[in-house]
Motif scaffolding. Structure first.
Motif, short mmCIF file in Angstrom:
data_model
loop_
_atom_site.label_atom_id
_atom_site.label_comp_id
_atom_site.label_asym_id
_atom_site.label_seq_id
_atom_site.Cartn_x
_atom_site.Cartn_y
_atom_site.Cartn_z
N VAL A 154 -6.37 2.91 -0.70
CA VAL A 154 -5.56 2.87 -1.84
C VAL A 154 -6.64 1.95 -2.86
CG1 VAL A 154 -3.73 1.28 -2.83
CG2 VAL A 154 -3.43 2.81 -0.94
N HIS A 202 -8.75 4.62 -4.67
CA HIS A 202 -8.08 5.56 -5.68
C HIS A 202 -7.66 4.67 -6.89
CE1 HIS A 202 -7.62 9.32 -3.54
NE2 HIS A 202 -7.62 8.60 -2.48
N ARG A 237 0.60 4.04 -2.89
CA ARG A 237 0.03 5.38 -2.21
C ARG A 237 0.84 6.56 -2.67
NH1 ARG A 237 -2.85 6.79 2.61
NH2 ARG A 237 -2.31 8.85 3.42
N HIS A 260 1.18 5.38 6.94
CA HIS A 260 0.45 3.85 6.47
C HIS A 260 -0.24 3.24 7.50
CE1 HIS A 260 1.14 -0.66 5.20
NE2 HIS A 260 -0.26 0.06 4.44
N PHE A 281 -5.65 12.03 -0.67
CA PHE A 281 -5.93 11.02 0.36
C PHE A 281 -6.54 11.62 1.54
CE2 PHE A 281 -3.32 7.99 -2.30
CZ PHE A 281 -3.87 6.80 -2.11
N ASP A 299 -4.92 2.03 4.51
CA ASP A 299 -4.32 1.11 3.31
C ASP A 299 -5.42 0.71 2.36
OD1 ASP A 299 -5.29 -0.89 5.06
OD2 ASP A 299 -4.05 -2.31 4.46
N THR A 340 -5.42 7.69 6.50
CA THR A 340 -4.15 6.98 6.59
C THR A 340 -4.09 5.33 6.34
OG1 THR A 340 -4.14 6.87 8.93
CG2 THR A 340 -2.88 8.80 8.06
N ALA A 362 0.82 -1.29 -0.04
CA ALA A 362 0.04 0.14 -0.03
C ALA A 362 0.82 1.28 -0.26
CB ALA A 362 -1.15 0.08 1.29
#
Length: 486
Positions: free
Chosen positions: A145, A148, A127, A482, A137, A142, A140, A123
């Protein structure tokens, strides 16, 4: 602040639980019930998203399901016959409402809500690439991701964009996704994290464990297969398998500790497996003793199996209080020490003068076992022998389980003799990895292709670990960038 369940502070914490309902009036109320049954998989936060055919409705909150989703005004506001929910325990990173799932975004195709159990192990790299391309984003997590990747995919249909996104991620995931077109449930190609499908009349239900089906009265239909996408549109169900087939590697620790004992996993009773683990442990590591005592509550089924196999009486030598809050103010060291006994206390008259075999599911840092052995000593036990219903945990998990970095794992630093000295026990033994597989009905752990993910014991990870390889052990900066939230 001190958790009043001090023993749980030294447990591996399961990542999260997910639950989805398609085709039921008042779906959100059913999701809230399902999340209650999955509360053990995440106690930090909970969320539910519903869809009424025109609009998505969202409620997310810190804390337990009870207190947040047992209010009529909250459930009444979650309109629609489709809903999904999530209970969360974050494994790294910040604790904040923006990370509570299901995550929601408005895409070109409409609303997109996603609930995730697992961890995307590349991730951070994804990212960084997405941010360079202009992605903004909002969390925070994962999990974001995936949103997106779906949004930026060049494929035409939503399902093709979703598959395109999944083909770019590595690691472990079980997902429930809601879109205006319907609900999607899927597992990663290795099936590391669990996901089951049930049915109640014309309603389709997805859940991390079968106990959540039970609580809403749904019948278990089958597991969602590794690498499978199940799509529910209205009353129609379709199955897609877009990934190249590989040998499944479900997490073996689901049987040891994570799943509720009344769940069925891969057509196996978790309770029966845990009893079989205890019986195998008694064969591999016998000891002369007067009592077999479980560390409540997770050690109970294995302790029953150990007692039945060994012929040593099973007794509740440690009593757990279920009526204590999670935290309380700690004004000083003396009160802090007394707080250790708020949830667990030795059954002193039973223990005094006895040779005790303590059964627990695992040893992580070792602080739990040290406290328990000390408790038995203070209660007058003549001998204290520790038996563990899993092999030594020597490696960190990167698939959505909160594991300390390897340097903090007791079994990574000490051999069994050193661990015995550390916890001040008269003896200590773990079930072997082959013994664990035998309890699951396998002859042994095949070296070429084991049937489970057992990396926390063996260090043999079934996927690449891009972020770990590129960034090394987690740091404070890593945690901010992350968050593995399962």
């Amino acid at each position: 602040m001190l958790t009043t369940n001090p023993f749980d502070d030294d447990k591996l914490r399961e990542e999260c639980g997910i639950f989805g309902v398609s085709g039921m009036d008042g779906a959100a109320a059913a999701v809230a019930l399902g999340l209650h049954a999955l509360q053990h998989r995440g106690q930090e936060a909970a969320g539910i998203t519903s869809f009424d055919g025109r609009q998505f409705h969202i409620h997310r909150a810190m804390g337990h399901v009870a207190g947040n989703f047992d209010r009529d005004d909250v459930i009444r506001g979650l309109h629609g016959d489709t809903a999904c929910g999530h209970v969360r325990y974050s494994t790294t990173g910040e604790t904040s409402l923006r990370n509570v799932q299901p995550l929601y975004a408005e895409l070109a195709s409409g609303g997109f809500a996603i609930a995730h159990n697992g961890n995307i192990s590349n991730a951070m790299r994804l990212r960084r690439d997405l941010i360079r391309r202009g992605a903004i984003f909002q969390s925070t997590s994962d999990t974001e991701v995936i949103i997106h990747l779906v949004a930026t995919s060049q494929f035409r249909t939503l399902i093709d964009r979703f598959i395109d996104a999944l083909k770019q991620v590595e690691g472990a995931y079980s997902l429930i996704v809601m879109t205006p077109e319907g609900m999607i449930a899927c597992r990663d190609p290795l099936g590391i994290r669990p996901l089951v499908m049930g049915k109640l009349d014309d309603t389709i239900v997805f859940a991390s464990e079968t106990v959540a089906l039970d609580v809403v009265g749904a019948d278990y239909v089958r597991d969602v297969e590794p690498g499978e996408l199940v799509i529910v549109k209205g009353g129609e169900i379709s199955s897609h398998k877009p990934f190249a087939p590989v040998g499944a590697r479900p997490c073996i620790f689901e049987y040891v500790y994570f799943s509720r004992p009344d769940s069925i996993s891969d057509n196996r009773s978790v309770y029966s497996v845990r009893k079989a683990i205890g019986a195998q442990l008694a064969i591999e590591a016998p000891v002369e003793a007067d009592l077999v005592v479980p560390v409540p509550d997770s050690g109970v089924p294995a302790a029953i199996g150990y007692a039945q196999q060994s012929g040593i009486p099973f007794e509740l030598g440690i009593i757990r209080s279920h009526y204590v809050g999670r935290t309380f103010i700690q004004p000083g060291d003396q009160i802090r020490h007394l707080g250790v006994k708020l949830k667990h206390n030795a059954n002193r008259e039973l223990i005094k003068g006895k040779r005790v075999v303590l059964i627990d599911d695992s040893i992580v840092r070792g602080t739990t076992s040290l406290k328990i052995v000390q408790m038995m000593r203070e209660a007058g036990a003549a001998e204290v022998h520790m038996r563990i219903a899993s092999p030594p945990t020597r490696h960190s998990c990167f698939y959505g389980v909160d594991t300390p970095e390897r340097a903090k794992l007791l079994a990574a630093k000490l051999d069994v003799g050193g661990m015995t000295d550390f916890i001040h026990a008269d003896s200590l033994a773990f079930i072997s990895i082959d013994g664990l597989y035998k309890a699951l009905g396998e002859a042994h752990r095949a070296d070429i292709h084991p049937k489970y993910c057992d990396a926390c014991f063996t260090g043999e990870y079934p996927t690449t670990l891009t972020d770990q390889d590129e960034n090394g052990p987690p740091t404070d900066q890593f945690a901010l960038l992350h968050e593995r939230v399962g």
